[in-house]
Design an enzyme around this catalytic site. Structure first.
Site, PDB file in Angstrom:
ATOM      1  N   ASP A   1       0.742  -1.254  -0.004  1.00 17.50           N
ATOM      2  CA  ASP A   1       0.175  -0.156   0.036  1.00 17.50           C
ATOM      3  C   ASP A   1       0.899   1.368   0.143  1.00 17.50           C
ATOM      4  OD1 ASP A   1      -2.172   1.888   0.247  1.00 17.50           O
ATOM      5  OD2 ASP A   1      -2.383   1.462   2.358  1.00 17.50           O
TER       6      ASP A   1
ATOM      7  N   ASP B   1      -2.340   6.190  -5.393  1.00 20.87           N
ATOM      8  CA  ASP B   1      -2.632   5.279  -4.277  1.00 20.87           C
ATOM      9  C   ASP B   1      -2.717   3.971  -4.986  1.00 20.87           C
ATOM     10  OD1 ASP B   1      -3.258   3.922  -1.979  1.00 20.87           O
ATOM     11  OD2 ASP B   1      -5.212   4.777  -1.740  1.00 20.87           O
TER      12      ASP B   1
END
Length: 498
Positions: free
Chosen positions: A105, A346
């Site tokens: 992430d 992201d």
């Protein structure tokens, strides 16, 4: 003299060992599994992914590293959305070694995993940690706690002062005054997500990242160990811009490895058979020729965000739909001194989220181009959370306009493949008045919020679905993000041949 010579030779050996071990780039596989058992219909999967994308993007906008003095809690970003769980494997160097699979992430800045005993509340319907990601059993004799006076402790607690942290760790006042609290452990900290949370304690231990022999060993690696969580049964490998992230800890071992990383996400269209091959995660490789394919990246500058320093924020100038150029608002191109504005790149959000005004202009152009030929599939929009969707009564889809993202910087435009922003599939039988099965197509971009809303952090998110088929590079040394079209499904083989 002889001992000095032996010491000199030893130092040369160590320097040679580290330069040869870490001078070459490292290629790691990201595993991507699409759960057909959890999402038994396309509608269900898309609805869940769109809902989590919206929740995570809202959290990007509102969530902050909040001071414990004012709120008693700290918020970071969500783990990866359902249907987009790219995982990275680690090995905890315990006796016996324990394998760990964590979400990769770029929207968070901490590595954490569940530790025994582990209690996860409201985790029904989510991955079972006992099967997919076994709970880690720490050996206290070989694991070091982190001092309440350490910078790592301050980073986990949103830079709270070491005196406050040592007081929370019950260090006596006289010891705090004379700076003699190093033996007191960093107190547990709280992370809140958009739909979950956990409490963790910082530890240091040796971990290995499986690569071509020998494995990459990270000694005294700092991570969070969670014994209780709400709705989050799987840990996260944070790749964000923070001192506790994996790249930051790699950079302390080898700047070349930690200062530049990239990934290439295999295009899947939510079909499990398309993700049988790994998505390459590349640590430390410089721009060069890969096989017969030249690595020509288009770059855009990273923007600093004072309220969200762990985000990779970039500026978006506008979007072109077909021949229609739509200029983005000023707050999407820059980040102001309060941390408002910009787009977050992201890996952990599925669908790209745009400000309401920009999204509305994009939708209007799609409706103008497609709505003249195809009927709106409003019932599919209700089921999936995506809009607009259209019915296609035959095998020929009317011209779907191209979508180009124009980032800030000269020559920083990225043309998206159609499958990255327009998904066509077979509706399950509720599409038309006759109830027959039909083909539908949906725009895979989502609306966020009104640009006029103040004090909200980043205003857009570039999701991983739109990043598929690109090598996305995060160049921390030159402070830029780059994009290059790739055949990600074959890139892994190309990389490992060199």
């Amino acid at each position: 003299m002889a001992s000095s010579l032996r010491l000199f030779v030893l130092l040369l050996f160590i320097a040679h060992h580290f330069s040869t071990s870490f001078s070459a780039p490292i290629f790691l596989p990201l595993t991507h599994s699409l759960s057909t058992s959890r999402f038994n219909t396309t509608h269900h999967l898309l609805k869940s992914a769109s809902a989590r994308s919206a929740a995570r993007s809202l959290h990007h906008r509102l969530g902050r590293h909040l001071s414990h003095r004012s709120s008693g809690r700290r918020q970071v970003s969500l783990p990866l959305s359902p249907g987009s769980d790219y995982t990275l494997s680690f090995t905890l160097d315990s006796h016996p070694p324990q394998s760990i699979s964590l979400f990769m992430d770029t929207g968070s800045d901490l590595v954490w995993f569940p530790c025994a005993p582990f209690d996860c509340i409201l985790c029904e319907g989510k991955p079972n940690p006992n099967r997919r990601n076994p709970v880690v059993a720490l050996n206290r004799s070989s694991t070091s706690t982190v001092s309440c006076k350490s910078p790592a402790c301050a980073a986990a607690h949103s830079s709270l002062s070491s005196s406050d942290l040592c007081a929370a760790a019950r260090c006596p006042l006289e010891s705090i005054e004379i700076s003699d609290c190093a033996s007191f452990s960093c107190p547990p900290f709280y992370y809140a997500y958009g739909d979950g949370s956990f409490i963790a304690t910082l530890y240091r231990h040796s971990v290995s990242i499986p690569t071509s022999p020998p494995a990459l060993v990270l000694r005294n690696f700092t991570f969070g160990c969670a014994h209780s969580a709400l709705g989050e049964p799987v840990g996260v490998a944070g790749f964000g811009r923070g001192s506790l992230s994996l790249p930051a800890q790699l950079a302390r071992l080898s700047p070349q490895l930690g200062n530049r990383f990239s990934y290439c996400l295999v295009s899947h269209s939510f079909e499990p058979d398309r993700v049988l091959r790994p998505s390459p995660l590349i640590l430390g490789r410089k721009e060069k020729v890969i096989g017969n394919e030249e690595a020509e990246f288009v770059y855009t500058e990273m923007l600093d965000n004072p309220k969200h320093p762990y985000f990779y924020c970039v500026g978006l100038q506008g979007i072109t739909v077909g021949r229609k150029h739509i200029l983005a608002a000023e707050n999407l191109r820059t980040v102001d001194g309060r941390g408002n504005g910009g787009m977050v790149v992201d890996s952990g959000t599925t669908f790209t989220m745009l400000p309401a005004g920009l999204y509305g202009s994009v939708v209007a152009e799609f409706e103008r181009r497609l709505g003249r030929v195809h009927k709106r599939a409003t019932e599919v929009e209700d089921k999936t959370g995506l809009s607009p969707c259209f019915h296609f009564d035959n095998d020929t889809i009317a011209s779907v306009p191209t979508v180009t993202l124009h980032f800030v910087g000269q020559g920083s435009s990225v043309v998206l493949p159609r499958r990255n922003y327009f998904y066509d599939f077979t509706d399950g039988g509720n599409g038309g008045s006759s109830g027959r099965r039909s083909r539908v197509g949906c725009l895979m971009l989502m609306s966020g919020w009104d640009e006029a809303e103040a004090d909200g952090g980043p205003v857009a998110t570039l999701g991983n679905y739109q990043q598929q088929g690109f090598e996305v590079v995060y160049d921390l040394e030159k402070r830029r993000v780059g994009f290059a079209r790739r055949r990600c499904s074959t890139l892994w083989d190309s990389l490992n041949q060199h």
